[in-house]
Design a protein around this motif. Structure first.
Motif, short mmCIF file in Angstrom:
data_model
loop_
_atom_site.label_atom_id
_atom_site.label_comp_id
_atom_site.label_asym_id
_atom_site.label_seq_id
_atom_site.Cartn_x
_atom_site.Cartn_y
_atom_site.Cartn_z
N VAL A 9 -3.23 11.38 8.22
CA VAL A 9 -4.36 12.17 7.72
C VAL A 9 -4.22 12.39 6.21
CG1 VAL A 9 -5.43 14.48 7.77
CG2 VAL A 9 -4.89 13.29 9.91
N PHE A 10 -2.98 12.72 5.79
CA PHE A 10 -2.76 12.95 4.36
C PHE A 10 -3.09 11.70 3.55
CE2 PHE A 10 -0.09 12.34 0.65
CZ PHE A 10 -0.56 13.37 -0.13
N ILE A 11 -2.56 10.56 3.97
CA ILE A 11 -2.80 9.31 3.23
C ILE A 11 -4.29 8.97 3.24
CG2 ILE A 11 -2.36 6.82 3.19
CD1 ILE A 11 -0.04 8.50 2.07
N GLY A 12 -4.94 9.19 4.37
CA GLY A 12 -6.38 8.95 4.47
C GLY A 12 -7.16 9.78 3.47
N ARG A 13 -6.80 11.06 3.37
CA ARG A 13 -7.50 11.96 2.44
C ARG A 13 -7.21 11.59 0.99
NH1 ARG A 13 -6.35 17.57 5.70
NH2 ARG A 13 -8.04 17.33 7.20
N ASN A 17 -9.72 10.26 -1.90
CA ASN A 17 -9.74 11.14 -3.08
C ASN A 17 -10.49 12.44 -2.81
OD1 ASN A 17 -9.08 11.86 -5.69
ND2 ASN A 17 -10.92 10.93 -6.57
N ILE A 18 -10.22 13.05 -1.66
CA ILE A 18 -10.91 14.31 -1.35
C ILE A 18 -9.98 15.52 -1.42
CG2 ILE A 18 -12.79 13.30 0.03
CD1 ILE A 18 -11.23 14.04 2.55
N LEU A 19 -8.71 15.29 -1.79
CA LEU A 19 -7.81 16.44 -1.95
C LEU A 19 -8.10 17.11 -3.29
CD1 LEU A 19 -4.57 14.74 -0.61
CD2 LEU A 19 -5.87 16.52 0.54
N LEU A 20 -7.77 18.40 -3.38
CA LEU A 20 -8.16 19.15 -4.57
C LEU A 20 -7.17 19.01 -5.72
CD1 LEU A 20 -9.67 22.31 -2.84
CD2 LEU A 20 -10.87 20.32 -3.79
N THR A 21 -7.19 17.84 -6.31
CA THR A 21 -6.42 17.65 -7.54
C THR A 21 -7.17 18.38 -8.65
OG1 THR A 21 -7.65 15.66 -8.05
CG2 THR A 21 -5.59 15.36 -6.85
N LYS A 22 -6.50 18.59 -9.78
CA LYS A 22 -7.17 19.25 -10.90
C LYS A 22 -8.37 18.44 -11.36
CE LYS A 22 -3.42 21.87 -12.95
NZ LYS A 22 -2.76 22.05 -14.27
N ASP A 23 -8.21 17.11 -11.34
CA ASP A 23 -9.31 16.23 -11.74
C ASP A 23 -10.53 16.44 -10.83
OD1 ASP A 23 -10.43 14.03 -13.26
OD2 ASP A 23 -10.17 12.82 -11.45
N ASN A 24 -10.28 16.51 -9.52
CA ASN A 24 -11.38 16.70 -8.58
C ASN A 24 -12.02 18.09 -8.73
OD1 ASN A 24 -11.28 14.15 -7.55
ND2 ASN A 24 -9.98 14.68 -5.80
N LEU A 25 -11.18 19.10 -8.98
CA LEU A 25 -11.72 20.45 -9.17
C LEU A 25 -12.62 20.49 -10.41
CD1 LEU A 25 -8.58 22.62 -8.35
CD2 LEU A 25 -10.71 22.60 -7.06
N VAL A 93 6.36 1.21 3.60
CA VAL A 93 5.11 1.91 3.31
C VAL A 93 5.09 3.26 4.05
CG1 VAL A 93 2.58 1.84 3.46
CG2 VAL A 93 3.85 -0.24 2.93
N GLU A 94 5.63 3.26 5.26
CA GLU A 94 5.69 4.50 6.03
C GLU A 94 6.54 5.55 5.32
OE1 GLU A 94 7.06 2.99 9.78
OE2 GLU A 94 5.19 1.88 10.05
N VAL A 95 7.69 5.10 4.80
CA VAL A 95 8.56 6.03 4.09
C VAL A 95 7.86 6.54 2.83
CG1 VAL A 95 10.76 6.30 2.87
CG2 VAL A 95 10.68 5.03 5.01
N TYR A 96 7.20 5.64 2.13
CA TYR A 96 6.46 6.07 0.93
C TYR A 96 5.42 7.13 1.29
CZ TYR A 96 3.10 6.49 -2.72
OH TYR A 96 2.25 7.04 -3.63
N ALA A 97 4.72 6.91 2.41
CA ALA A 97 3.68 7.84 2.83
C ALA A 97 4.25 9.25 3.00
CB ALA A 97 3.03 7.35 4.13
N GLU A 98 5.44 9.31 3.59
CA GLU A 98 6.11 10.61 3.77
C GLU A 98 6.45 11.25 2.43
OE1 GLU A 98 6.98 11.14 8.09
OE2 GLU A 98 7.05 12.44 6.35
N ILE A 99 6.97 10.43 1.52
CA ILE A 99 7.37 10.97 0.22
C ILE A 99 6.13 11.47 -0.54
CG2 ILE A 99 8.39 10.44 -2.02
CD1 ILE A 99 9.95 8.22 -0.53
N ALA A 100 5.07 10.68 -0.48
CA ALA A 100 3.84 11.05 -1.18
C ALA A 100 3.37 12.42 -0.69
CB ALA A 100 2.77 9.99 -0.97
N ARG A 101 3.44 12.61 0.63
CA ARG A 101 3.00 13.88 1.21
C ARG A 101 3.88 15.03 0.70
NH1 ARG A 101 2.25 16.67 6.67
NH2 ARG A 101 4.47 16.42 6.99
N ARG A 102 5.17 14.76 0.62
CA ARG A 102 6.09 15.76 0.13
C ARG A 102 5.82 16.13 -1.33
NH1 ARG A 102 11.26 17.03 2.62
NH2 ARG A 102 10.70 16.57 4.76
N ILE A 103 5.54 15.13 -2.13
CA ILE A 103 5.25 15.38 -3.54
C ILE A 103 4.01 16.27 -3.65
CG2 ILE A 103 4.45 14.32 -5.71
CD1 ILE A 103 6.29 11.92 -4.94
#
Ligand SMILES: [Zn+2]
Length: 157
Positions: A9-13, A17-25, A93-103
């Motif tokens: 779900v996180f990677i999908g979002r 580009n629907i997460l609230l980054t500063k750019d999106n805000l 890629v799976e490990v990267y997905a986890e790290i990205a979520r953590r970041i």
């Protein structure tokens, strides 16, 4: 991707580009300092914070063979995933997905709690996570997908 749902779900979002980054805000008309909380030099976009930010570059070095930091053209985080699927194994890629979520979660705790986290701390935690993850995979042997899912869920908390 064989990862637990929250990661998917996180990677999908992130790709949409629907997460609230500063750019999106900012694009929604909210006035704020658009610079990345970690490096404070570039606008915080999804791709920047999960891939381009110079403050997290070392994460990929810490991953050893898993993810070799490579240049990904364009502004879209979805491009990063396309490149990774092209160049890396599914497991990487799976490990990267986890790290990205953590970041992203680290970034959120900086925003919410005003907690200052040195980028090295994010790197250290991510590197430890990868090592633990690898150890766990090693211990359980190969091909046990259910077990891998369980372990991944533990690490995803
Ligand atoms: Zn940055």
């Amino acid at each position: 991707m064989k990862v637990p749902n929250p990661v998917k779900v996180f990677i999908g979002r992130a790709c949409q580009n629907i997460l609230l980054t500063k750019d999106n805000l900012q694009k929604k008309g909210i006035s704020l300092d658009p610079l990345c909380l970690f490096c404070k030099t570039e606008v915080e976009t999804m791709k920047h914070i999960l891939w381009d930010c110079p403050s997290i570059v070392d994460v990929w070095g810490a991953c050893g063979r898993i993810i070799q930091k490579s240049y990904v053209a364009g502004y879209s985080f979805a491009n990063v995933m396309v490149v990774l699927f092209d160049r890396c194994s599914g497991e990487d890629v799976e490990v990267y997905a986890e790290i990205a979520r953590r970041i992203w979660f680290k970034r959120n705790s900086v925003v919410r709690e005003g907690e200052f986290i040195h980028p090295n701390e994010v790197i250290r935690i991510s590197a430890r996570f990868i090592n633990d993850y690898r150890e766990a995979l090693k211990k359980m042997g190969e091909g046990d997908f259910m077990e891998m899912t369980r372990v991944t869920q533990v690490f995803a908390r």
